[in-house]
Enzyme design. Structure first.
Site, short mmCIF file in Angstrom:
data_model
loop_
_atom_site.label_atom_id
_atom_site.label_comp_id
_atom_site.label_asym_id
_atom_site.label_seq_id
_atom_site.Cartn_x
_atom_site.Cartn_y
_atom_site.Cartn_z
N GLU A 35 -67.03 53.99 -79.29
CA GLU A 35 -66.98 55.39 -79.75
C GLU A 35 -67.63 56.32 -78.73
OE1 GLU A 35 -68.64 54.19 -83.71
OE2 GLU A 35 -67.12 55.59 -84.43
N GLU A 79 -66.12 47.15 -86.84
CA GLU A 79 -67.02 47.50 -87.95
C GLU A 79 -66.59 46.91 -89.29
OE1 GLU A 79 -66.16 49.55 -85.53
OE2 GLU A 79 -67.90 50.74 -84.90
N1 COA Z 1 -76.49 45.07 -82.14
C1 COA Z 1 -77.63 44.38 -81.96
N2 COA Z 1 -77.69 43.24 -81.23
C2 COA Z 1 -76.54 42.81 -80.66
C3 COA Z 1 -75.32 43.49 -80.82
C4 COA Z 1 -75.32 44.68 -81.59
N3 COA Z 1 -74.23 45.41 -81.78
N4 COA Z 1 -74.36 42.81 -80.16
C5 COA Z 1 -74.98 41.76 -79.60
N5 COA Z 1 -76.28 41.75 -79.91
C6 COA Z 1 -77.31 40.80 -79.49
C7 COA Z 1 -77.10 39.43 -80.16
O1 COA Z 1 -77.64 39.42 -81.46
C8 COA Z 1 -77.84 38.54 -79.19
O2 COA Z 1 -79.21 38.65 -79.45
P1 COA Z 1 -80.15 37.34 -79.39
O3 COA Z 1 -80.02 36.86 -77.96
O4 COA Z 1 -81.49 37.88 -79.73
O5 COA Z 1 -79.57 36.37 -80.39
C9 COA Z 1 -77.60 39.20 -77.83
O6 COA Z 1 -77.19 40.53 -78.09
C10 COA Z 1 -76.48 38.52 -77.06
O7 COA Z 1 -75.35 38.44 -77.92
P2 COA Z 1 -74.56 37.08 -78.16
O8 COA Z 1 -73.77 37.24 -79.43
O9 COA Z 1 -75.48 35.90 -78.08
O10 COA Z 1 -73.61 37.08 -76.86
P3 COA Z 1 -72.17 36.48 -76.74
O11 COA Z 1 -71.78 36.65 -75.32
O12 COA Z 1 -72.09 35.12 -77.35
O13 COA Z 1 -71.22 37.43 -77.66
C11 COA Z 1 -70.36 39.52 -78.46
C12 COA Z 1 -71.04 38.75 -77.31
C13 COA Z 1 -70.23 40.96 -78.05
C14 COA Z 1 -68.97 38.92 -78.70
C15 COA Z 1 -71.20 39.39 -79.75
O14 COA Z 1 -72.56 39.68 -79.43
C16 COA Z 1 -70.81 40.34 -80.86
O15 COA Z 1 -69.79 40.11 -81.51
N6 COA Z 1 -71.59 41.40 -81.09
C17 COA Z 1 -71.38 42.32 -82.18
C18 COA Z 1 -70.32 43.31 -81.83
C19 COA Z 1 -70.10 44.28 -82.98
O16 COA Z 1 -69.75 43.92 -84.10
N7 COA Z 1 -70.29 45.57 -82.68
C20 COA Z 1 -70.11 46.62 -83.63
C21 COA Z 1 -71.39 47.01 -84.23
S1 COA Z 1 -71.17 48.32 -85.38
#
Ligand code: COA
Length: 248
Positions: free
Chosen positions: A109, A129
């Site tokens: 966004e 979301e």
């Molecule tokens: N808010 C807070 N923390 C987040 C985050 C978010 N939107 N996205 C990732 N993180 C954090 C994870 O919790 C993780 O923290 P940790 O190491 O303390 O466990 C760290 O960032 C690394 O993320 P991780 O999921 O381990 O990396 P990955 O490479 O396996 O996966 C993504 C990456 C982007 C696919 C995955 O993190 C994800 O799906 N994130 C959420 C995306 C999302 O739904 N965004 C919309 C929010 S409204």
């Protein structure tokens, strides 16, 4: 204002603002967004280049904060997010997003509020979301719809689908794909900074979509969705690293 979550560097008439949160995927909390707003408004009217340090532009709004929000406070949160996104959209000089890694949720966004988007081909995009039991609350439903049209926007937002940069480019969401996305964006920013600023200001005003009543409705809808139990389940499931089980 002291900055804790961003880095700011000026090069002539271009200001580069780098998201630099301690968490590697640059989740966006309101403090970070306030710092971005301040850095833009106090840039001396420079062209702005926005990008992310670490592994991502931004993986979205900081999900850790979503358990703390209620029906009422979620609406206030979305309203301030909208104000910050509108500051970028209304800023008189071009704002460029240079994107890599992940550009999801609130991060996407933020990029959609910018005027130009240049991405590394490996970038993953999406508004996931709904998979958390919430919805995009920083103008994403409207800005995505204006760029790609309602059929495609509904499909992408309703499924929370994640897609790579080539698809984002094909849909008209990106100006350019480049392995050297940051250098490409820096050159574009310097080129734009040499052009007549009043012409660019007026062109930006004429071309960019203005927030309308549907933007306001998105703020209310973001507040409303926090009243439903699926939000608690969706956010908890993400934090507990498991699949969410939503109501039938
Ligand atoms: N808010 C807070 N923390 C987040 C985050 C978010 N939107 N996205 C990732 N993180 C954090 C994870 O919790 C993780 O923290 P940790 O190491 O303390 O466990 C760290 O960032 C690394 O993320 P991780 O999921 O381990 O990396 P990955 O490479 O396996 O996966 C993504 C990456 C982007 C696919 C995955 O993190 C994800 O799906 N994130 C959420 C995306 C999302 O739904 N965004 C919309 C929010 S409204």
């Amino acid at each position: 204002m002291e900055y804790e979550n961003i880095l700011v560097k000026d090069n002539g008439k271009v200001r580069t603002v780098t998201l630099n949160r301690k968490s590697p995927l640059n989740p966006l909390d309101m403090d970070t967004l306030r710092e971005i707003k301040d850095a833009i408004l106090n840039s001396g009217n420079r062209v702005i280049l926005l990008h992310g340090a670490n592994r991502a532009f931004s993986a979205g709004a900081d999900i850790n904060n979503f358990m703390k929000l209620s029906n009422d406070t979620a609406g206030v949160f979305a309203k301030e997010g909208h104000d910050i996104m509108n500051t970028i959209a209304n800023y008189p000089r071009p704002v460029i997003a240079a994107i890599h890694g992940y550009c999801l949720g609130g991060g996407f966004e933020l990029a959609l509020a910018c005027d130009l988007r240049i991405a590394h081909p490996d970038t993953t995009f999406g508004l996931p979301e709904v998979t958390l039991g919430i919805l995009p609350g920083f103008g994403g439903t409207q800005r995505l719809r204006h760029i790609v049209g309602e059929t495609v926007a509904f499909g992408l937002i309703a499924t929370g689908k994640r897609y790579k940069a080539d698809e984002a480019y094909r849909l008209g969401l990106l100006n350019e794909l480049s392995e050297n996305y940051l250098e490409t964006a820096e050159k574009l920013a310097q080129d734009l900074a040499k052009l007549p600023k009043e012409s660019l200001r007026l062109v930006k005003h004429l071309v960019r979509n203005s927030p309308d009543e549907k933007f306001e409705e998105e703020i209310d809808a973001f507040g409303e969705v926090f009243a439903y139990p699926d939000r608690e389940e969706g956010v908890k499931a993400f934090l507990e690293k498991r699949e969410a089980k939503f109501q039938e």
